[in-house]
Design a protein around this motif. Sequence first.
Motif, PDB file in Angstrom:
ATOM      1  N   VAL A  42       3.297 104.356  33.553  1.00  0.00           N
ATOM      2  CA  VAL A  42       3.403 103.313  32.934  1.00  0.00           C
ATOM      3  C   VAL A  42       4.028 103.241  31.491  1.00  0.00           C
ATOM      4  O   VAL A  42       3.753 104.164  30.720  1.00  0.00           O
ATOM      5  CB  VAL A  42       1.815 102.414  32.818  1.00  0.00           C
ATOM      6  N   ASN A  43       5.172 102.347  31.323  1.00  0.00           N
ATOM      7  CA  ASN A  43       5.709 102.448  30.111  1.00  0.00           C
ATOM      8  C   ASN A  43       4.790 102.082  28.861  1.00  0.00           C
ATOM      9  O   ASN A  43       4.338 101.057  29.059  1.00  0.00           O
ATOM     10  CB  ASN A  43       6.990 101.594  30.175  1.00  0.00           C
ATOM     11  N   PRO A  44       4.521 102.969  28.258  1.00  0.00           N
ATOM     12  CA  PRO A  44       3.496 102.536  27.024  1.00  0.00           C
ATOM     13  C   PRO A  44       3.895 101.449  26.322  1.00  0.00           C
ATOM     14  O   PRO A  44       2.941 100.771  25.715  1.00  0.00           O
ATOM     15  CB  PRO A  44       3.507 104.001  26.252  1.00  0.00           C
ATOM     16  N   SER A  45       4.988 101.108  26.051  1.00  0.00           N
ATOM     17  CA  SER A  45       5.323  99.948  24.928  1.00  0.00           C
ATOM     18  C   SER A  45       5.108  98.700  25.865  1.00  0.00           C
ATOM     19  O   SER A  45       5.173  97.642  25.411  1.00  0.00           O
ATOM     20  CB  SER A  45       7.035  99.893  24.862  1.00  0.00           C
ATOM     21  N   MET A  46       4.830  98.869  27.214  1.00  0.00           N
ATOM     22  CA  MET A  46       4.198  97.381  27.927  1.00  0.00           C
ATOM     23  C   MET A  46       3.004  97.278  28.159  1.00  0.00           C
ATOM     24  O   MET A  46       2.408  96.224  28.717  1.00  0.00           O
ATOM     25  CB  MET A  46       4.947  97.504  29.518  1.00  0.00           C
ATOM     26  N   VAL A  47       2.166  98.259  27.866  1.00  0.00           N
ATOM     27  CA  VAL A  47       0.647  98.080  27.952  1.00  0.00           C
ATOM     28  C   VAL A  47       0.089  96.862  27.265  1.00  0.00           C
ATOM     29  O   VAL A  47      -0.502  96.117  27.905  1.00  0.00           O
ATOM     30  CB  VAL A  47       0.122  99.344  27.701  1.00  0.00           C
ATOM     31  N   GLY A  68       0.806 115.578  25.538  1.00  0.00           N
ATOM     32  CA  GLY A  68      -0.185 114.992  24.638  1.00  0.00           C
ATOM     33  C   GLY A  68      -0.100 113.509  24.988  1.00  0.00           C
ATOM     34  O   GLY A  68      -0.927 112.826  24.091  1.00  0.00           O
ATOM     35  N   ASP A  69       0.731 112.993  25.499  1.00  0.00           N
ATOM     36  CA  ASP A  69       0.824 111.193  25.721  1.00  0.00           C
ATOM     37  C   ASP A  69      -0.460 110.976  26.549  1.00  0.00           C
ATOM     38  O   ASP A  69      -1.182 111.626  27.508  1.00  0.00           O
ATOM     39  CB  ASP A  69       2.035 110.943  26.609  1.00  0.00           C
ATOM     40  N   GLU A  70      -0.770 109.838  26.281  1.00  0.00           N
ATOM     41  CA  GLU A  70      -1.971 108.997  26.956  1.00  0.00           C
ATOM     42  C   GLU A  70      -1.392 108.284  28.086  1.00  0.00           C
ATOM     43  O   GLU A  70      -0.399 107.699  28.190  1.00  0.00           O
ATOM     44  CB  GLU A  70      -2.694 107.916  25.932  1.00  0.00           C
ATOM     45  N   ARG A  71      -1.835 108.473  29.310  1.00  0.00           N
ATOM     46  CA  ARG A  71      -1.235 108.027  30.705  1.00  0.00           C
ATOM     47  C   ARG A  71      -2.265 107.005  31.014  1.00  0.00           C
ATOM     48  O   ARG A  71      -3.631 107.284  31.148  1.00  0.00           O
ATOM     49  CB  ARG A  71      -1.018 109.110  31.669  1.00  0.00           C
ATOM     50  N   MET A  72      -1.788 105.889  31.608  1.00  0.00           N
ATOM     51  CA  MET A  72      -2.765 104.785  32.155  1.00  0.00           C
ATOM     52  C   MET A  72      -2.912 105.136  33.694  1.00  0.00           C
ATOM     53  O   MET A  72      -1.997 105.407  34.673  1.00  0.00           O
ATOM     54  CB  MET A  72      -1.900 103.411  32.182  1.00  0.00           C
ATOM     55  N   GLU A  73      -4.106 105.369  34.046  1.00  0.00           N
ATOM     56  CA  GLU A  73      -4.258 105.978  35.432  1.00  0.00           C
ATOM     57  C   GLU A  73      -5.053 104.911  36.295  1.00  0.00           C
ATOM     58  O   GLU A  73      -4.811 104.986  37.582  1.00  0.00           O
ATOM     59  CB  GLU A  73      -5.328 107.116  35.095  1.00  0.00           C
ATOM     60  N   VAL A  74      -5.809 103.896  35.851  1.00  0.00           N
ATOM     61  CA  VAL A  74      -6.507 102.980  36.807  1.00  0.00           C
ATOM     62  C   VAL A  74      -6.463 101.710  36.269  1.00  0.00           C
ATOM     63  O   VAL A  74      -6.625 101.410  34.768  1.00  0.00           O
ATOM     64  CB  VAL A  74      -7.943 103.308  36.955  1.00  0.00           C
ATOM     65  N   ILE A  75      -6.083 100.479  37.020  1.00  0.00           N
ATOM     66  CA  ILE A  75      -6.085  99.399  36.380  1.00  0.00           C
ATOM     67  C   ILE A  75      -6.932  98.420  37.319  1.00  0.00           C
ATOM     68  O   ILE A  75      -7.123  98.704  38.447  1.00  0.00           O
ATOM     69  CB  ILE A  75      -4.529  98.646  36.429  1.00  0.00           C
ATOM     70  N   GLU A  76      -7.273  97.226  36.711  1.00  0.00           N
ATOM     71  CA  GLU A  76      -8.152  96.251  37.426  1.00  0.00           C
ATOM     72  C   GLU A  76      -7.648  95.048  36.902  1.00  0.00           C
ATOM     73  O   GLU A  76      -7.043  94.724  35.762  1.00  0.00           O
ATOM     74  CB  GLU A  76      -9.803  96.419  36.910  1.00  0.00           C
ATOM     75  N   LEU A  77      -8.105  93.895  37.722  1.00  0.00           N
ATOM     76  CA  LEU A  77      -8.165  92.528  37.304  1.00  0.00           C
ATOM     77  C   LEU A  77      -9.450  92.065  37.417  1.00  0.00           C
ATOM     78  O   LEU A  77     -10.331  92.568  38.065  1.00  0.00           O
ATOM     79  CB  LEU A  77      -7.376  91.652  38.612  1.00  0.00           C
ATOM     80  N   GLY A  78      -9.820  91.250  36.325  1.00  0.00           N
ATOM     81  CA  GLY A  78     -11.036  90.712  36.376  1.00  0.00           C
ATOM     82  C   GLY A  78     -11.851  89.961  37.638  1.00  0.00           C
ATOM     83  O   GLY A  78     -11.056  89.651  38.301  1.00  0.00           O
TER      84      GLY A  78
END
Length: 106
Positions: A42-47, A68-78
Amino acid sequence: KERMGGTMRLGARETVLKKDSLAYRLYGNSSIMERHRHRYEVNPSMVEELENAGLKFVGRNIDSETTGDERMEVIELGEDIHPYFVAAQFHPEFMSRPGKPSPPFL
């Protein structure tokens, strides 16, 4: 050498889950190990923009072995938007076994 995009991520990687997430309730733990086989990130600038639109990044990985970058691994919708929307970068089927499926399949 300039970084030219994602690199192949293979094998088990640690993901840290937010405690108020559905993924945390499924796994029952804030730290999980799941296997990967992909080049996606995931593009970090879009988070922030995606979170403002309702997408929740509830699982993150910091891969200190490479950048050392943080990566987005799991997403959810409420649950107010969808009763069960969980998506992951990893492949939970790789850790599933007959009689013991990975938690997202339960």
